[in-house]
Design a protein around this motif. Sequence first.
Motif, PDB file in Angstrom:
ATOM      1  N   LYS A 121     -84.047  44.021  48.363  1.00 19.32           N
ATOM      2  CA  LYS A 121     -83.099  45.146  48.274  1.00 19.32           C
ATOM      3  C   LYS A 121     -82.272  45.305  49.544  1.00 19.32           C
ATOM      4  CE  LYS A 121     -84.894  46.446  44.290  1.00 19.32           C
ATOM      5  NZ  LYS A 121     -84.414  45.803  43.105  1.00 19.32           N
ATOM      6  N   GLY A 122     -82.423  44.365  50.485  1.00 16.35           N
ATOM      7  CA  GLY A 122     -81.670  44.423  51.730  1.00 16.35           C
ATOM      8  C   GLY A 122     -80.298  43.788  51.603  1.00 16.35           C
ATOM      9  N   TYR A 123     -79.483  43.977  52.630  1.00 16.23           N
ATOM     10  CA  TYR A 123     -78.092  43.537  52.621  1.00 16.23           C
ATOM     11  C   TYR A 123     -77.813  42.483  53.685  1.00 16.23           C
ATOM     12  CZ  TYR A 123     -76.836  47.301  49.485  1.00 16.23           C
ATOM     13  OH  TYR A 123     -76.746  48.126  48.384  1.00 16.23           O
ATOM     14  N   ILE A 124     -76.858  41.630  53.362  1.00 17.43           N
ATOM     15  CA  ILE A 124     -76.254  40.719  54.334  1.00 17.43           C
ATOM     16  C   ILE A 124     -74.772  41.075  54.354  1.00 17.43           C
ATOM     17  CG2 ILE A 124     -75.770  38.333  54.977  1.00 17.43           C
ATOM     18  CD1 ILE A 124     -78.158  37.499  53.195  1.00 17.43           C
ATOM     19  N   GLY A 125     -74.287  41.462  55.526  1.00 20.05           N
ATOM     20  CA  GLY A 125     -72.874  41.801  55.687  1.00 20.05           C
ATOM     21  C   GLY A 125     -72.170  40.673  56.414  1.00 20.05           C
ATOM     22  N   ILE A 126     -71.160  40.113  55.779  1.00 22.55           N
ATOM     23  CA  ILE A 126     -70.455  38.938  56.307  1.00 22.55           C
ATOM     24  C   ILE A 126     -69.000  39.293  56.591  1.00 22.55           C
ATOM     25  CG2 ILE A 126     -69.697  36.570  55.771  1.00 22.55           C
ATOM     26  CD1 ILE A 126     -72.718  36.785  55.918  1.00 22.55           C
ATOM     27  N   MET A 127     -68.508  38.817  57.722  1.00 26.65           N
ATOM     28  CA  MET A 127     -67.068  38.813  57.985  1.00 26.65           C
ATOM     29  C   MET A 127     -66.676  37.379  58.289  1.00 26.65           C
ATOM     30  SD  MET A 127     -66.021  42.175  60.246  1.00 26.65           S
ATOM     31  CE  MET A 127     -64.270  41.806  60.244  1.00 26.65           C
ATOM     32  N   THR A 128     -65.808  36.836  57.463  1.00 26.11           N
ATOM     33  CA  THR A 128     -65.229  35.512  57.684  1.00 26.11           C
ATOM     34  C   THR A 128     -63.984  35.438  56.814  1.00 26.11           C
ATOM     35  OG1 THR A 128     -65.671  33.119  57.753  1.00 26.11           O
ATOM     36  CG2 THR A 128     -66.570  34.315  55.864  1.00 26.11           C
ATOM     37  N   TRP A 129     -62.924  34.867  57.315  1.00 24.65           N
ATOM     38  CA  TRP A 129     -61.714  34.753  56.496  1.00 24.65           C
ATOM     39  C   TRP A 129     -61.962  33.725  55.413  1.00 24.65           C
ATOM     40  CZ3 TRP A 129     -57.803  37.928  56.147  1.00 24.65           C
ATOM     41  CH2 TRP A 129     -57.541  38.777  57.222  1.00 24.65           C
ATOM     42  N   MET A 130     -61.778  34.148  54.186  1.00 29.43           N
ATOM     43  CA  MET A 130     -61.969  33.212  53.077  1.00 29.43           C
ATOM     44  C   MET A 130     -60.686  32.451  52.795  1.00 29.43           C
ATOM     45  SD  MET A 130     -64.496  35.048  50.362  1.00 29.43           S
ATOM     46  CE  MET A 130     -63.712  36.663  50.330  1.00 29.43           C
ATOM     47  N   PHE A 131     -60.886  31.266  52.323  1.00 26.23           N
ATOM     48  CA  PHE A 131     -59.795  30.387  51.898  1.00 26.23           C
ATOM     49  C   PHE A 131     -59.380  30.830  50.502  1.00 26.23           C
ATOM     50  CE2 PHE A 131     -58.308  26.417  49.934  1.00 26.23           C
ATOM     51  CZ  PHE A 131     -57.328  26.057  50.842  1.00 26.23           C
ATOM     52  N   THR A 132     -58.143  31.247  50.355  1.00 23.14           N
ATOM     53  CA  THR A 132     -57.641  31.746  49.077  1.00 23.14           C
ATOM     54  C   THR A 132     -56.399  30.962  48.665  1.00 23.14           C
ATOM     55  OG1 THR A 132     -56.193  33.356  50.128  1.00 23.14           O
ATOM     56  CG2 THR A 132     -58.460  34.079  49.632  1.00 23.14           C
ATOM     57  N   LYS A 133     -55.875  31.300  47.518  1.00 20.78           N
ATOM     58  CA  LYS A 133     -54.652  30.649  47.034  1.00 20.78           C
ATOM     59  C   LYS A 133     -53.527  30.809  48.058  1.00 20.78           C
ATOM     60  CE  LYS A 133     -52.170  32.267  43.537  1.00 20.78           C
ATOM     61  NZ  LYS A 133     -51.745  32.631  42.169  1.00 20.78           N
ATOM     62  N   GLU A 134     -53.443  31.997  48.647  1.00 20.72           N
ATOM     63  CA  GLU A 134     -52.394  32.244  49.643  1.00 20.72           C
ATOM     64  C   GLU A 134     -52.575  31.359  50.876  1.00 20.72           C
ATOM     65  OE1 GLU A 134     -54.203  34.827  48.190  1.00 20.72           O
ATOM     66  OE2 GLU A 134     -52.584  35.201  46.762  1.00 20.72           O
ATOM     67  N   THR A 135     -53.814  31.196  51.311  1.00 17.84           N
ATOM     68  CA  THR A 135     -54.083  30.351  52.487  1.00 17.84           C
ATOM     69  C   THR A 135     -53.841  28.889  52.162  1.00 17.84           C
ATOM     70  OG1 THR A 135     -56.177  31.595  52.336  1.00 17.84           O
ATOM     71  CG2 THR A 135     -55.643  30.710  54.422  1.00 17.84           C
ATOM     72  N   ALA A 136     -54.114  28.494  50.930  1.00 21.64           N
ATOM     73  CA  ALA A 136     -53.964  27.092  50.532  1.00 21.64           C
ATOM     74  C   ALA A 136     -52.533  26.617  50.709  1.00 21.64           C
ATOM     75  CB  ALA A 136     -54.408  26.914  49.084  1.00 21.64           C
ATOM     76  N   GLU A 137     -51.591  27.506  50.454  1.00 21.87           N
ATOM     77  CA  GLU A 137     -50.180  27.139  50.576  1.00 21.87           C
ATOM     78  C   GLU A 137     -49.800  26.805  52.015  1.00 21.87           C
ATOM     79  OE1 GLU A 137     -48.155  30.477  48.863  1.00 21.87           O
ATOM     80  OE2 GLU A 137     -48.989  30.083  46.860  1.00 21.87           O
ATOM     81  N   GLN A 138     -50.561  27.327  52.975  1.00 25.68           N
ATOM     82  CA  GLN A 138     -50.239  27.106  54.387  1.00 25.68           C
ATOM     83  C   GLN A 138     -51.438  26.544  55.147  1.00 25.68           C
ATOM     84  OE1 GLN A 138     -48.961  30.901  55.887  1.00 25.68           O
ATOM     85  NE2 GLN A 138     -47.813  31.334  54.049  1.00 25.68           N
ATOM     86  N   PHE A 139     -52.279  25.777  54.466  1.00 26.33           N
ATOM     87  CA  PHE A 139     -53.547  25.363  55.067  1.00 26.33           C
ATOM     88  C   PHE A 139     -53.361  24.674  56.416  1.00 26.33           C
ATOM     89  CE2 PHE A 139     -57.276  22.540  55.543  1.00 26.33           C
ATOM     90  CZ  PHE A 139     -58.253  23.513  55.579  1.00 26.33           C
ATOM     91  N   ASN A 140     -52.426  23.762  56.517  1.00 26.26           N
ATOM     92  CA  ASN A 140     -52.268  23.020  57.773  1.00 26.26           C
ATOM     93  C   ASN A 140     -51.830  23.903  58.928  1.00 26.26           C
ATOM     94  OD1 ASN A 140     -53.134  20.561  56.750  1.00 26.26           O
ATOM     95  ND2 ASN A 140     -51.084  20.047  56.010  1.00 26.26           N
ATOM     96  N   GLN A 141     -51.181  25.036  58.620  1.00 28.53           N
ATOM     97  CA  GLN A 141     -50.752  25.959  59.677  1.00 28.53           C
ATOM     98  C   GLN A 141     -51.702  27.147  59.822  1.00 28.53           C
ATOM     99  OE1 GLN A 141     -48.344  24.953  57.205  1.00 28.53           O
ATOM    100  NE2 GLN A 141     -47.855  23.266  58.573  1.00 28.53           N
ATOM    101  N   TRP A 142     -52.736  27.205  59.003  1.00 29.32           N
ATOM    102  CA  TRP A 142     -53.655  28.346  59.016  1.00 29.32           C
ATOM    103  C   TRP A 142     -54.350  28.422  60.367  1.00 29.32           C
ATOM    104  CZ3 TRP A 142     -58.911  28.725  56.085  1.00 29.32           C
ATOM    105  CH2 TRP A 142     -59.313  30.071  55.984  1.00 29.32           C
ATOM    106  N   GLN A 143     -54.117  29.489  61.103  1.00 32.27           N
ATOM    107  CA  GLN A 143     -54.659  29.643  62.460  1.00 32.27           C
ATOM    108  C   GLN A 143     -56.179  29.571  62.475  1.00 32.27           C
ATOM    109  OE1 GLN A 143     -53.372  33.229  64.395  1.00 32.27           O
ATOM    110  NE2 GLN A 143     -54.459  32.751  66.278  1.00 32.27           N
ATOM    111  N   TYR A 144     -56.815  30.140  61.460  1.00 29.72           N
ATOM    112  CA  TYR A 144     -58.277  30.159  61.394  1.00 29.72           C
ATOM    113  C   TYR A 144     -58.830  28.734  61.371  1.00 29.72           C
ATOM    114  CZ  TYR A 144     -62.415  33.043  60.389  1.00 29.72           C
ATOM    115  OH  TYR A 144     -63.599  33.725  60.465  1.00 29.72           O
TER     116      TYR A 144
END
Length: 183
Positions: A121-144
């Motif tokens: 019943k415990g939680y894991i809280g994650i922060m990480t930028w996910m790869f999405t359709k929007e990021t895919a269009e600019q993957f090579n320039q994606w700063q992350y």
Amino acid sequence: MIFANPETYLPQDEEKAIYDFHQNGPQDIRYREFLSQLSIPLLEKLSTGMTGLDFGSGPGPTLNVMLEEQGMKMSIYDIFYAPDSGQLSRQYDFVTCSEVAEHFREPGKTWRQLTSLVKPKGYIGIMTWMFTKETAEQFNQWQYKGDPTHVSFYTPKTMQWIAQHFQLSLEILSEQVILLRKD
């Protein structure tokens, strides 16, 4: 999931040297605002006095301080800055992992470890930028992606797979904040 070729991984001393440049800390209001994207929704699920682990706390642990200020009992672990493996031998009501999952060199092994640290019943809280359709269009320039210490990139579908594989409930709150609950 997208991951870097292991042959491109930095040696650990070079990786740590990059982290040493981070100037984040509890006194940095902007950093606190950034981390509140995770702390606020997570705190809504928790009760005062619960135990938590900030996994990958970094050189200026802050999320643990923010959660302690709200009545949580926190421990920290970081392979470079707080390498007390004893923190990994118990279970917690919740585990936070802020801007760390993208550094997992062995994501399968590390996700298994993360889930083992959480009580039922415990939680894991994650922060990480996910790869999405929007990021895919600019993957090579994606700063992350340009950060040489970032070697694992997740998609919402990857997070769904992780949740199903480890029997977790999944809440994707934004392209950057994910809550998992151990069922």
